[in-house]
Design a protein around this motif. Structure first.
Motif, mmCIF file in Angstrom:
data_model
loop_
_atom_site.group_PDB
_atom_site.id
_atom_site.type_symbol
_atom_site.label_atom_id
_atom_site.label_comp_id
_atom_site.label_asym_id
_atom_site.label_seq_id
_atom_site.Cartn_x
_atom_site.Cartn_y
_atom_site.Cartn_z
ATOM 1 N N SER A 161 1.783 14.245 8.511
ATOM 2 C CA SER A 161 2.861 13.463 9.126
ATOM 3 C C SER A 161 3.000 12.091 8.487
ATOM 4 C CB SER A 161 2.609 13.286 10.628
ATOM 5 O OG SER A 161 1.519 12.415 10.841
ATOM 6 N N ILE A 162 4.135 11.453 8.755
ATOM 7 C CA ILE A 162 4.362 10.083 8.324
ATOM 8 C C ILE A 162 3.365 9.162 9.013
ATOM 9 C CG2 ILE A 162 6.011 8.162 8.458
ATOM 10 C CD1 ILE A 162 8.229 10.333 8.119
ATOM 11 N N GLU A 163 3.155 9.391 10.311
ATOM 12 C CA GLU A 163 2.214 8.561 11.062
ATOM 13 C C GLU A 163 0.812 8.631 10.469
ATOM 14 O OE1 GLU A 163 4.383 10.670 12.467
ATOM 15 O OE2 GLU A 163 5.675 9.351 13.630
ATOM 16 N N ASP A 164 0.382 9.819 10.088
ATOM 17 C CA ASP A 164 -0.945 9.952 9.473
ATOM 18 C C ASP A 164 -0.993 9.264 8.115
ATOM 19 O OD1 ASP A 164 -2.101 11.263 11.594
ATOM 20 O OD2 ASP A 164 -1.994 13.260 10.683
ATOM 21 N N ALA A 165 0.102 9.287 7.370
ATOM 22 C CA ALA A 165 0.142 8.589 6.080
ATOM 23 C C ALA A 165 -0.046 7.093 6.293
ATOM 24 C CB ALA A 165 1.463 8.885 5.366
ATOM 25 N N ILE A 166 0.598 6.540 7.337
ATOM 26 C CA ILE A 166 0.430 5.119 7.671
ATOM 27 C C ILE A 166 -1.014 4.844 8.057
ATOM 28 C CG2 ILE A 166 1.033 3.318 9.335
ATOM 29 C CD1 ILE A 166 3.841 4.716 9.480
ATOM 30 N N THR B 266 5.333 3.838 1.757
ATOM 31 C CA THR B 266 4.976 2.556 1.164
ATOM 32 C C THR B 266 5.024 1.524 2.278
ATOM 33 O OG1 THR B 266 5.929 3.211 -0.954
ATOM 34 C CG2 THR B 266 5.556 0.851 -0.607
ATOM 35 N N LEU B 267 3.954 0.747 2.385
ATOM 36 C CA LEU B 267 3.827 -0.253 3.443
ATOM 37 C C LEU B 267 3.654 -1.635 2.839
ATOM 38 C CD1 LEU B 267 0.898 1.425 5.409
ATOM 39 C CD2 LEU B 267 3.309 1.655 5.933
ATOM 40 N N ARG B 268 4.208 -2.625 3.499
ATOM 41 C CA ARG B 268 3.870 -4.025 3.252
ATOM 42 C C ARG B 268 2.950 -4.411 4.397
ATOM 43 N NH1 ARG B 268 7.877 -8.052 1.350
ATOM 44 N NH2 ARG B 268 7.703 -8.745 3.497
ATOM 45 N N VAL B 269 1.773 -4.896 4.063
ATOM 46 C CA VAL B 269 0.773 -5.259 5.069
ATOM 47 C C VAL B 269 0.515 -6.753 4.960
ATOM 48 C CG1 VAL B 269 -1.600 -4.912 5.829
ATOM 49 C CG2 VAL B 269 -0.281 -2.972 4.947
ATOM 50 N N LEU C 141 0.851 -1.201 0.000
ATOM 51 C CA LEU C 141 0.000 0.000 0.000
ATOM 52 C C LEU C 141 0.875 1.236 0.000
ATOM 53 C CD1 LEU C 141 -2.397 -0.933 2.960
ATOM 54 C CD2 LEU C 141 -2.869 -1.205 0.524
ATOM 55 N N VAL C 142 0.345 2.328 -0.507
ATOM 56 C CA VAL C 142 1.002 3.628 -0.406
ATOM 57 C C VAL C 142 0.012 4.583 0.231
ATOM 58 C CG1 VAL C 142 2.082 5.537 -1.652
ATOM 59 C CG2 VAL C 142 2.404 3.186 -2.452
ATOM 60 N N GLY C 143 0.414 5.157 1.363
ATOM 61 C CA GLY C 143 -0.429 6.123 2.066
ATOM 62 C C GLY C 143 0.189 7.500 1.989
ATOM 63 N N SER C 144 -0.645 8.514 2.075
ATOM 64 C CA SER C 144 -0.136 9.887 2.015
ATOM 65 C C SER C 144 -0.851 10.767 3.028
ATOM 66 C CB SER C 144 -0.298 10.459 0.606
ATOM 67 O OG SER C 144 -1.661 10.485 0.239
ATOM 68 N N MET D 40 -6.104 -8.007 8.710
ATOM 69 C CA MET D 40 -4.765 -7.431 8.641
ATOM 70 C C MET D 40 -4.119 -7.593 10.014
ATOM 71 S SD MET D 40 -5.011 -4.041 6.234
ATOM 72 C CE MET D 40 -6.342 -3.283 7.164
ATOM 73 N N LYS D 41 -2.858 -8.035 10.038
ATOM 74 C CA LYS D 41 -2.192 -8.354 11.292
ATOM 75 C C LYS D 41 -0.945 -7.521 11.560
ATOM 76 C CE LYS D 41 -5.037 -11.683 12.261
ATOM 77 N NZ LYS D 41 -6.095 -11.461 13.210
ATOM 78 N N TRP D 42 -0.238 -7.086 10.537
ATOM 79 C CA TRP D 42 1.002 -6.338 10.755
ATOM 80 C C TRP D 42 1.312 -5.469 9.539
ATOM 81 C CZ3 TRP D 42 4.534 -7.393 6.989
ATOM 82 C CH2 TRP D 42 4.452 -8.618 6.351
ATOM 83 N N PHE D 43 2.200 -4.506 9.740
ATOM 84 C CA PHE D 43 2.691 -3.714 8.616
ATOM 85 C C PHE D 43 4.164 -3.415 8.804
ATOM 86 C CE2 PHE D 43 1.640 -0.342 11.586
ATOM 87 C CZ PHE D 43 2.648 0.594 11.392
ATOM 88 N N GLU D 44 4.816 -3.127 7.682
ATOM 89 C CA GLU D 44 6.224 -2.754 7.665
ATOM 90 C C GLU D 44 6.370 -1.589 6.704
ATOM 91 O OE1 GLU D 44 10.453 -4.747 6.196
ATOM 92 O OE2 GLU D 44 8.560 -5.739 5.758
ATOM 93 N N VAL D 45 6.975 -0.503 7.154
ATOM 94 C CA VAL D 45 7.231 0.634 6.274
ATOM 95 C C VAL D 45 8.477 0.316 5.463
ATOM 96 C CG1 VAL D 45 7.789 3.094 6.153
ATOM 97 C CG2 VAL D 45 6.160 2.277 7.870
ATOM 98 N N THR D 46 8.339 0.301 4.143
ATOM 99 C CA THR D 46 9.472 -0.030 3.278
ATOM 100 C C THR D 46 10.082 1.192 2.610
ATOM 101 O OG1 THR D 46 8.003 -0.508 1.414
ATOM 102 C CG2 THR D 46 8.621 -2.365 2.831
ATOM 103 N N GLN D 47 9.307 2.255 2.472
ATOM 104 C CA GLN D 47 9.824 3.495 1.883
ATOM 105 C C GLN D 47 9.132 4.688 2.519
ATOM 106 O OE1 GLN D 47 9.279 3.558 -2.364
ATOM 107 N NE2 GLN D 47 10.703 1.890 -2.718
ATOM 108 N N THR D 48 9.877 5.749 2.669
ATOM 109 C CA THR D 48 9.316 7.016 3.149
ATOM 110 C C THR D 48 9.768 8.102 2.189
ATOM 111 O OG1 THR D 48 9.537 6.250 5.428
ATOM 112 C CG2 THR D 48 9.145 8.597 5.102
#
Length: 73
Positions: A22-27, A64-67, A15-18, A41-49
């Motif tokens: 803030s970064i937190e709000d994008a997530i 960019t998140l991996r969920v 996923l890509v959030g915006s 959905m159980k977890w996420f990992e931020v792969t790009q900022t």
């Protein structure tokens, strides 16, 4: 304990959030939007900022998140 109770298989979604704030709000924006159509959905990992700079000021955040989510039985 039965195998279904202890073994987990996850599907990974990118996923890509915006956000303008803030970064937190994008997530949070990415996760809350995906939660409308993706279950378990159980977890996420931020792969790009990333961000956008305008006149020397940060104007926009993008992550960019991996969920990971569990598959239905």
């Amino acid at each position: 304990m039965a195998a279904a109770e202890k073994d987990h298989v996850y599907k990974i979604l990118e996923l890509v959030g915006s956000s303008d704030t803030s970064i937190e709000d994008a997530i949070k924006n990415a996760i809350s939007r995906a939660a409308k159509t993706i279950r378990e959905m159980k977890w996420f990992e931020v792969t790009q900022t990333r961000g956008h700079i305008e006149n020397g000021t940060v104007r926009h955040y993008q992550v960019t998140l991996r969920v990971g989510f569990t598959l239905d039985a």
